[in-house]
Scaffold this motif. Structure first.
Motif, short mmCIF file in Angstrom:
data_model
loop_
_atom_site.label_atom_id
_atom_site.label_comp_id
_atom_site.label_asym_id
_atom_site.label_seq_id
_atom_site.Cartn_x
_atom_site.Cartn_y
_atom_site.Cartn_z
N ASP A 1 0.85 -1.20 0.00
CA ASP A 1 0.00 0.00 0.00
C ASP A 1 0.88 1.25 0.00
N VAL A 2 1.54 1.49 -1.13
CA VAL A 2 2.48 2.61 -1.22
C VAL A 2 1.76 3.95 -1.15
N PHE A 3 0.45 3.97 -1.41
CA PHE A 3 -0.31 5.21 -1.35
C PHE A 3 -0.91 5.46 0.04
N HIS A 4 -0.70 4.49 0.96
CA HIS A 4 -1.27 4.58 2.31
C HIS A 4 -2.79 4.75 2.25
N ALA A 5 -3.41 3.96 1.39
CA ALA A 5 -4.86 4.05 1.24
C ALA A 5 -5.59 3.70 2.52
N PHE A 6 -4.96 2.92 3.40
CA PHE A 6 -5.61 2.54 4.66
C PHE A 6 -5.93 3.76 5.52
N LEU A 7 -5.21 4.85 5.31
CA LEU A 7 -5.44 6.05 6.12
C LEU A 7 -6.83 6.63 5.89
N VAL A 8 -7.37 6.44 4.69
CA VAL A 8 -8.65 7.07 4.36
C VAL A 8 -9.78 6.06 4.16
N GLU A 9 -9.62 4.87 4.70
CA GLU A 9 -10.72 3.91 4.66
C GLU A 9 -11.92 4.50 5.39
N ASN A 10 -13.07 4.46 4.77
CA ASN A 10 -14.33 4.97 5.35
C ASN A 10 -14.35 6.49 5.50
N ALA A 11 -13.43 7.20 4.86
CA ALA A 11 -13.41 8.66 4.95
C ALA A 11 -14.49 9.27 4.06
N ASP A 12 -14.95 10.46 4.45
CA ASP A 12 -15.77 11.28 3.57
C ASP A 12 -14.84 12.27 2.87
N TYR A 13 -15.30 12.76 1.72
CA TYR A 13 -14.43 13.63 0.92
C TYR A 13 -15.14 14.93 0.59
N ASP A 14 -14.34 15.96 0.35
CA ASP A 14 -14.90 17.28 0.11
C ASP A 14 -14.13 17.98 -1.01
N GLY A 15 -14.86 18.74 -1.82
CA GLY A 15 -14.23 19.56 -2.85
C GLY A 15 -13.93 18.82 -4.13
N TYR A 16 -13.54 19.59 -5.11
CA TYR A 16 -13.25 19.04 -6.44
C TYR A 16 -12.14 17.99 -6.38
N TYR A 17 -11.15 18.21 -5.50
CA TYR A 17 -10.01 17.30 -5.42
C TYR A 17 -10.21 16.19 -4.39
N GLU A 18 -11.39 16.15 -3.78
CA GLU A 18 -11.77 15.07 -2.87
C GLU A 18 -10.78 14.89 -1.72
N LEU A 19 -10.64 15.93 -0.93
CA LEU A 19 -9.80 15.84 0.26
C LEU A 19 -10.59 15.21 1.39
#
Length: 221
Positions: A11-29
């Protein structure tokens, strides 16, 4: 959009950090849920993680050189147990230098949000740090942060030079316009020339002296 499945070993992108996260804005932060608590004492991450530090009655902040907390991004699980002992954290302050390519500034903003969301999902109280550069960053640097809540900014190294002070004042004004914060936590000096208009608006300004300023006082004492 197809969801990409990550093998945790790669997981080189550290996708586990944003599991179940909500996102905001055009760039989905990733969206940070702002703590309702306020700090009365802060400590930098590098000091907080030292073996000698055992005072957990404070909030951990990241207003220091990126090299001093890059390890949290690289190995976040390694620091979770100790961070959970503190009152909370102000989200990481990865650099947004104006002469950095904009994509790097966006990446550093994402990293700050992602780590904050992961810590929050693991029981850590979080107040979002807002770092802005020039006007190009205004399209994303406030995304993922709740309105009418508490935000934090760092002034150390950002308002000493005239040009930097101008950019900071512009960014601060845009932040207040966009987020309408009830409280602004300031790490570093909070001169009236910058913050009095916001005090007059009824915004609660809480300032903490920087470690650099404290060390200078000790040297001259």
């Amino acid at each position: 959009m197809t969801n990409v499945q990550f093998n945790n070993n790669y997981d080189v992108f550290h996708a586990f950090l944003v599991e179940n996260a909500d996102y905001d804005g055009y760039y989905e932060l990733p969206v940070i849920r702002t703590s309702d608590r306020l700090p009365d004492k802060v400590i930098t991450f590098s000091k907080a993680m030292s073996k000698a530090w055992d005072d957990f009655d404070c909030w951990v902040v990241f207003y220091e050189h990126d090299r001093d907390f890059e390890r949290l991004w690289n190995k976040p699980r390694q620091y979770l147990d100790k961070l959970k002992k503190f009152k909370g954290i102000i989200s990481p302050d990865f650099s947004l230098y104006r002469n950095m390519p904009l994509i790097m500034q966006m990446w550093n903003t994402y990293r700050s949000r992602a780590i904050a969301v992961w810590l929050q999902n693991n029981g850590v109280e979080v107040i979002p740090n807002v770092r802005f550069g020039d006007e190009r960053t205004f399209s994303f640097c406030f995304d993922g942060i709740e309105e009418n809540k508490t935000v934090a900014v760092g002034t150390h190294g950002c308002i000493k030079r005239k040009e930097d002070k101008i950019f900071f004042k512009i960014g601060l004004a845009r932040m207040v316009q966009r987020l309408s914060p009830k409280t602004i936590i300031v790490y570093g000096s909070a001169p009236d020339s910058i913050f009095k208009p916001y005090k007059d608006m009824g915004i609660n300004i809480i300032a903490f002296e920087s470690e650099f300023s404290k060390s200078r006082k000790q040297v001259t004492a």
